[in-house]
Design an enzyme around this catalytic site. Structure first.
Site, mmCIF file in Angstrom:
data_model
loop_
_atom_site.group_PDB
_atom_site.id
_atom_site.type_symbol
_atom_site.label_atom_id
_atom_site.label_comp_id
_atom_site.label_asym_id
_atom_site.label_seq_id
_atom_site.Cartn_x
_atom_site.Cartn_y
_atom_site.Cartn_z
ATOM 1 N N ALA A 69 -104.410 63.709 -68.440
ATOM 2 C CA ALA A 69 -103.582 64.477 -69.360
ATOM 3 C C ALA A 69 -102.129 64.228 -68.970
ATOM 4 C CB ALA A 69 -103.917 65.949 -69.226
ATOM 5 N N GLY A 113 -108.174 63.725 -67.357
ATOM 6 C CA GLY A 113 -108.579 63.774 -68.761
ATOM 7 C C GLY A 113 -109.022 62.421 -69.291
ATOM 8 N N GLU A 116 -112.547 62.170 -68.297
ATOM 9 C CA GLU A 116 -113.291 63.131 -69.129
ATOM 10 C C GLU A 116 -113.470 62.606 -70.553
ATOM 11 O OE1 GLU A 116 -110.433 66.215 -67.796
ATOM 12 O OE2 GLU A 116 -112.199 67.473 -67.568
ATOM 13 N N GLU A 136 -107.423 66.133 -60.354
ATOM 14 C CA GLU A 136 -106.704 67.366 -60.688
ATOM 15 C C GLU A 136 -106.452 68.237 -59.470
ATOM 16 O OE1 GLU A 136 -109.230 66.077 -62.451
ATOM 17 O OE2 GLU A 136 -108.835 66.289 -64.595
HETATM 18 N N1 CO8 Z 1 -99.056 62.110 -67.050
HETATM 19 C C1 CO8 Z 1 -97.795 61.727 -67.337
HETATM 20 N N2 CO8 Z 1 -97.267 60.534 -66.950
HETATM 21 C C2 CO8 Z 1 -98.046 59.721 -66.221
HETATM 22 C C3 CO8 Z 1 -99.368 60.050 -65.874
HETATM 23 C C4 CO8 Z 1 -99.874 61.308 -66.330
HETATM 24 N N3 CO8 Z 1 -101.137 61.693 -66.093
HETATM 25 N N4 CO8 Z 1 -99.873 59.047 -65.125
HETATM 26 C C5 CO8 Z 1 -98.916 58.120 -65.031
HETATM 27 N N5 CO8 Z 1 -97.807 58.515 -65.678
HETATM 28 C C6 CO8 Z 1 -96.514 57.818 -65.813
HETATM 29 C C7 CO8 Z 1 -95.739 57.849 -64.499
HETATM 30 O O1 CO8 Z 1 -95.061 59.069 -64.375
HETATM 31 C C8 CO8 Z 1 -94.850 56.647 -64.669
HETATM 32 O O2 CO8 Z 1 -93.776 57.002 -65.531
HETATM 33 P P1 CO8 Z 1 -92.251 56.684 -65.077
HETATM 34 O O3 CO8 Z 1 -92.207 55.177 -65.036
HETATM 35 O O4 CO8 Z 1 -91.452 57.291 -66.176
HETATM 36 O O5 CO8 Z 1 -92.059 57.282 -63.739
HETATM 37 C C9 CO8 Z 1 -95.722 55.655 -65.435
HETATM 38 O O6 CO8 Z 1 -96.762 56.427 -66.031
HETATM 39 C C10 CO8 Z 1 -96.372 54.632 -64.524
HETATM 40 O O7 CO8 Z 1 -97.067 55.329 -63.501
HETATM 41 P P2 CO8 Z 1 -96.866 55.027 -61.935
HETATM 42 O O8 CO8 Z 1 -95.485 54.493 -61.678
HETATM 43 O O9 CO8 Z 1 -97.274 56.254 -61.196
HETATM 44 O O10 CO8 Z 1 -97.907 53.837 -61.752
HETATM 45 P P3 CO8 Z 1 -98.659 53.435 -60.418
HETATM 46 O O11 CO8 Z 1 -99.320 52.131 -60.712
HETATM 47 O O12 CO8 Z 1 -97.763 53.505 -59.247
HETATM 48 O O13 CO8 Z 1 -99.793 54.583 -60.211
HETATM 49 C C11 CO8 Z 1 -101.555 56.084 -60.940
HETATM 50 C C12 CO8 Z 1 -100.834 54.719 -61.139
HETATM 51 C C13 CO8 Z 1 -102.265 56.072 -59.599
HETATM 52 C C14 CO8 Z 1 -102.566 56.210 -62.062
HETATM 53 C C15 CO8 Z 1 -100.515 57.225 -60.969
HETATM 54 O O14 CO8 Z 1 -99.714 57.069 -62.117
HETATM 55 C C16 CO8 Z 1 -101.123 58.593 -61.014
HETATM 56 O O15 CO8 Z 1 -101.574 59.092 -59.998
HETATM 57 N N6 CO8 Z 1 -101.107 59.254 -62.201
HETATM 58 C C17 CO8 Z 1 -101.566 60.607 -62.357
HETATM 59 C C18 CO8 Z 1 -103.065 60.709 -62.324
HETATM 60 C C19 CO8 Z 1 -103.510 62.152 -62.461
HETATM 61 O O16 CO8 Z 1 -103.212 62.988 -61.649
HETATM 62 N N7 CO8 Z 1 -104.250 62.443 -63.537
HETATM 63 C C20 CO8 Z 1 -104.755 63.789 -63.801
HETATM 64 C C21 CO8 Z 1 -103.814 64.538 -64.695
HETATM 65 S S1 CO8 Z 1 -104.299 66.231 -64.970
HETATM 66 C C22 CO8 Z 1 -105.547 66.127 -66.112
HETATM 67 O O17 CO8 Z 1 -105.885 65.075 -66.560
HETATM 68 C C23 CO8 Z 1 -106.200 67.419 -66.544
HETATM 69 C C24 CO8 Z 1 -107.101 67.181 -67.736
HETATM 70 C C25 CO8 Z 1 -107.565 68.451 -68.355
HETATM 71 C C26 CO8 Z 1 -106.621 68.987 -69.377
HETATM 72 C C27 CO8 Z 1 -107.312 70.014 -70.224
HETATM 73 C C28 CO8 Z 1 -106.327 71.006 -70.819
HETATM 74 C C29 CO8 Z 1 -107.059 72.147 -71.503
#
Ligand code: CO8
Length: 262
Positions: A69, A113, A116, A136
């Site tokens: 998400a 997400g 999921e 998460e």
């Molecule tokens: N949300 C927003 N932006 C994101 C997300 C995300 N989940 N993942 C990556 N991005 C963005 C980064 O912020 C970055 O943007 P910017 O260049 O502006 O800084 C761009 O994408 C590239 O990402 P990275 O530079 O971090 O790329 P890396 O190759 O270094 O890392 C990863 C890749 C490991 C995937 C890393 O981006 C990461 O850890 N992302 C987050 C993963 C995460 O925590 N996901 C879970 C999110 S919470 C969720 O999904 C809950 C779902 C349920 C919701 C239900 C609601 C009712």
């Protein structure tokens, strides 16, 4: 409809009867935001309504199916805002309620997400680069669109607890071994292989496909006795359709069936 967060293609690479929906927010690794999920609901609604569509493929980019998400969109939300907006459920419901088969073709990250969403599809085919996870816990929250429930059903309690409590990622081979993924292909072959699979499904009787999907889904929701009884009823009911006559006649006559969906 003109989509901003999706690329939707009909019959891609000659895959007749297939719609390919590609998540397309490269700047955020396809993080799922409200706009994307709203557009996904519309695209699935259109695919559902189009009689020429027999199978849907959902994919992302080489680097990410979806990295979860959108954390930036969610981070400042209050409990009341999350509750009132029923955040995310419209998109999730569109996937869960789609009557046509949806194959998730996962390359790169399928996290939170994103994992999921892949699990809501009917089955997952992975590239050898795929990485699945429910991270998460690292954000101080929990999966919110089915992760704790579906991952546990796919891989069992021990591995689901491990994944969800540590937030670690699982590679494609472990995912296949654990039953999360149906098959793995080298990354460059993922899409052609999945599109060929989808075209094969789309060439079947859409009535039989829909009933088979309903029956496998029922295996998750009901007891064995009830599920087997439902299967018998639907099996019998398939004999009401011309497609059953055509399928069996084609076998006897040693030719390819031509299903018409009636
Ligand atoms: N949300 C927003 N932006 C994101 C997300 C995300 N989940 N993942 C990556 N991005 C963005 C980064 O912020 C970055 O943007 P910017 O260049 O502006 O800084 C761009 O994408 C590239 O990402 P990275 O530079 O971090 O790329 P890396 O190759 O270094 O890392 C990863 C890749 C490991 C995937 C890393 O981006 C990461 O850890 N992302 C987050 C993963 C995460 O925590 N996901 C879970 C999110 S919470 C969720 O999904 C809950 C779902 C349920 C919701 C239900 C609601 C009712």
């Amino acid at each position: 409809m003109a989509y901003q967060t999706l690329i939707v293609e009909t019959a891609p690479e000659g895959a007749a009867g297939v719609v390919l929906i590609r998540l397309n927010r490269p700047e955020a690794l396809n993080a799922l935001n409200a706009q994307l999920l709203g557009e996904l609901a519309v695209a699935l609604g259109e695919a559902q309504a189009d009689e020429a569509v027999g199978c849907i493929v959902l994919t992302g980019s080489a680097k990410a199916f979806a990295a979860g998400a959108d954390i930036k969109e969610m981070s400042d939300k209050t409990y009341a805002q999350m509750f009132k907006a029923d955040f995310f459920t419209a998109g999730a419901r569109a996937v869960e309620q789609c009557r046509k088969p949806i194959i998730a073709a996962v390359s790169g990250y399928a996290l939170g997400g994103g994992c999921e969403l892949a699990m809501m599809c009917d089955f997952i085919i992975a590239a050898d680069t795929a990485k699945f996870g429910q991270p998460e816990i690292n954000l101080g929250v929990a999966p919110g669109i089915g992760g704790t429930q579906r991952l546990t059903r796919f891989v069992g309690k021990s591995k689901a607890m491990d994944m969800i409590l540590t937030g670690r990622m699982m590679g494609a081979e472990e995912a296949e071994r654990s039953g999360l993924v149906s098959r793995i292909f080298p990354a460059d072959l993922l899409l052609p292989e999945v599109l060929a699979m989808a075209a094969k499904i789309a060439a079947q009787s859409p009535l039989a496909v829909a009933m088979n999907k309903e029956l496998v889904q029922a295996a998750y929701e009901t007891t064995l006795t009830t599920g087997v009884a439902l299967e018998r009823r639907l099996f019998h009911s398939l004999f009401a359709f011309e497609d059953q006559k055509e399928g069996m006649a084609a076998f006897v006559e040693k030719r390819k069936p031509e299903f018409k969906g009636r």
